[in-house]
Enzyme design. Structure first.
Site, short mmCIF file in Angstrom:
data_model
loop_
_atom_site.label_atom_id
_atom_site.label_comp_id
_atom_site.label_asym_id
_atom_site.label_seq_id
_atom_site.Cartn_x
_atom_site.Cartn_y
_atom_site.Cartn_z
N ARG A 1 0.84 -1.20 0.00
CA ARG A 1 0.00 0.00 0.00
C ARG A 1 0.88 1.25 0.00
NH1 ARG A 1 -1.64 2.00 4.51
NH2 ARG A 1 -2.14 0.02 5.51
N TYR B 1 -16.50 16.59 -15.33
CA TYR B 1 -17.00 15.21 -15.22
C TYR B 1 -18.06 15.12 -14.12
CZ TYR B 1 -16.85 10.17 -14.50
OH TYR B 1 -17.19 8.85 -14.38
N ASP C 1 -8.08 18.67 -15.25
CA ASP C 1 -8.39 17.29 -15.61
C ASP C 1 -8.02 17.15 -17.09
OD1 ASP C 1 -9.56 14.89 -16.42
OD2 ASP C 1 -11.26 15.08 -15.07
N LYS D 1 -8.98 5.79 -19.22
CA LYS D 1 -9.36 6.18 -20.56
C LYS D 1 -8.18 5.99 -21.53
CE LYS D 1 -13.09 7.11 -18.31
NZ LYS D 1 -13.39 8.39 -17.73
C1 PLP Z 1 -13.84 8.89 -16.51
C2 PLP Z 1 -13.46 10.26 -16.10
C3 PLP Z 1 -13.20 10.57 -14.75
C4 PLP Z 1 -13.39 9.54 -13.64
O1 PLP Z 1 -12.46 8.52 -13.72
P1 PLP Z 1 -12.74 7.01 -13.24
O2 PLP Z 1 -11.47 6.31 -13.61
O3 PLP Z 1 -13.95 6.51 -13.96
O4 PLP Z 1 -12.98 7.05 -11.76
C5 PLP Z 1 -12.80 11.85 -14.44
N1 PLP Z 1 -12.67 12.80 -15.40
C6 PLP Z 1 -12.92 12.54 -16.70
C7 PLP Z 1 -12.75 13.62 -17.70
C8 PLP Z 1 -13.32 11.27 -17.09
O5 PLP Z 1 -13.58 11.02 -18.39
#
Ligand code: PLP
Length: 379
Positions: A53, A105, A177, A202
């Site tokens: 961890r 998001y 982000d 992603k």
């Molecule tokens: C999918 C996504 C998130 C959240 O991420 P997870 O891995 O699903 O928890 C945050 N910001 C954006 C722009 C996303 O596409």
């Protein structure tokens, strides 16, 4: 001696975090499943690992790669993008003020509204594409400005240099982000942003088979230190195999993102000329209000686009029902093209137009993707 630092992202993505394994000279990094690590007789741990961890070789390799991709000083990997976002906000204190773009998001909005505001974090939601709105929201308690560009699902653009400047003037840190653009197409640190956040689920993973998140820091500061502390103390860490998959995904990130982005531009032009389509939201189109800023700020327009249909919500649902190659699924960034009725996914609090479909464009041939969309739109 400092090792030579390759400047090009194509080279960084293949080599960063991939030192040859000393035990067997294996080229592909070994997977370290062990939760614990053997200490020397004197109690020391010269390899730096004590318990998984707190730290794991696969996570360390991934973090080295992520920091290098963004040209940051440090990266912290998490079990999901949401866990990464949660940890940034938890690194603040109750009573601190956050300015957050309204157009981020939906999971981040939900975290703020339903978890962190009840915990007494003060949050102002603004339209970050209007810089003066961000400026006006600053208070003496402002510690963080959170933006996402291009945004989801309307692909609105935010001026990162302007946000970074507002942050500096307010003695607040800024977070972008960068999930949609990836470090291939957008470099937040070049614009003075302090942290780049990713859902590595992603494009970094790229194959729709691993969940992960990351925070990359431009330079050392107290908040980065606190995020690092909360990574092991909160425990929302990624599994070693997830880190291994993400490091493998990173190697082809520039190739995939550029191919997907080129495909998306072709599809956006096609849809913009289609009689069943009302409006296409894609920063690569000259008609998009963020086009000039995107051209200045990005090195390509990304592979997510959305469009509204003249036939309303029913036409949107029917189009999504008729696709044969596009996959009806949420998420984005994988090699396969996805289509989604976004308002259904976002639930009752969604402000997304009901006649909107979002596409995550994959690496397939655009002739096949366009043929599929045409048959679905004309049905
Ligand atoms: C999918 C996504 C998130 C959240 O991420 P997870 O891995 O699903 O928890 C945050 N910001 C954006 C722009 C996303 O596409």
């Amino acid at each position: 001696m400092t090792p030579p630092c390759p400047a090009h992202i194509e080279t960084v993505s293949v080599h960063a975090g991939r030192e040859a394994d000393a035990s067997a000279a294996a080229l592909s990094p070994p997977l370290h499943l062990s939760t614990t690590f053997v200490r020397e007789a004197d109690g020391s741990f010269p390899h730096g690992y004590t318990y998984s961890r707190a730290g794991n070789p696969n996570r360390a390799a991934l973090e080295t790669c992520l920091a290098a991709l963004e040209a940051g000083c440090d990266a912290m990997a998490f079990s999901s993008g949401t866990a990464a976002a949660m940890t940034v906000f938890q690194a603040l204190n109750p009573g601190d003020h956050v300015i957050c773009s309204r157009d981020v998001y939906h999971g981040v909005l939900r975290l703020l509204r339903e978890v962190l505001m009840p915990w007494q974090l003060k949050v102002s939601f603004v339209d970050a594409s209007k810089t003066d709105e961000v400026h006006r929201a600053v208070t003496p308690a402002t510690r963080l400005i959170w933006v996402e560009t291009p945004s989801n699902p309307l692909l609105k653009l935010t001026d990162l240099a302007a946000i970074a400047e507002i942050g500096r003037d307010a003695k607040a840190l800024s977070v972008c982000d960068n999930t949609f653009a990836t470090p291939v197409l957008q470099r937040p640190f070049e614009h003075g942003i302090d942290f780049s956040m990713h859902s590595t689920t992603k494009y970094l993973g790229g194959h729709s088979d691993v969940l992960g998140g990351a925070i990359v820091a431009r330079k050392h500061n107290a908040l980065a230190e606190r995020i690092r502390f909360l990574q092991s103390t909160g425990g929302a860490v990624p599994a070693p195999f997830d880190c291994w998959l993400l490091l493998r995904g990173a190697a082809t990130l520039p190739l995939r993102v550029r191919a997907q982005s080129a495909n998306a531009l072709t599809i956006a032009h096609h849809l913009a000329a289609h009689k069943a389509v009302e409006e296409v939201f894609y920063p690569g189109l000259e008609s998009h209000p963020g086009h000039a800023l995107a051209t200045r700020q990005m090195r390509g327009y990304g592979a997510v686009l959305s469009f509204t249909l003249r036939g309303g919500e029913a036409a949107a649902m029917q189009t999504a029902a008729r696709v044969q190659l596009f996959v009806r699924a949420t998420s984005l960034g994988g090699v396969e093209s996805l289509i989604e009725h976004r308002a259904s996914m976002e639930g009752p609090e969604s402000h997304t137009p009901r006649n909107l479909l979002r596409l995550s464009v994959g690496v397939e041939h655009t002739d096949d993707l366009i043929a599929d969309l045409d048959q679905a739109l004309s049905g």
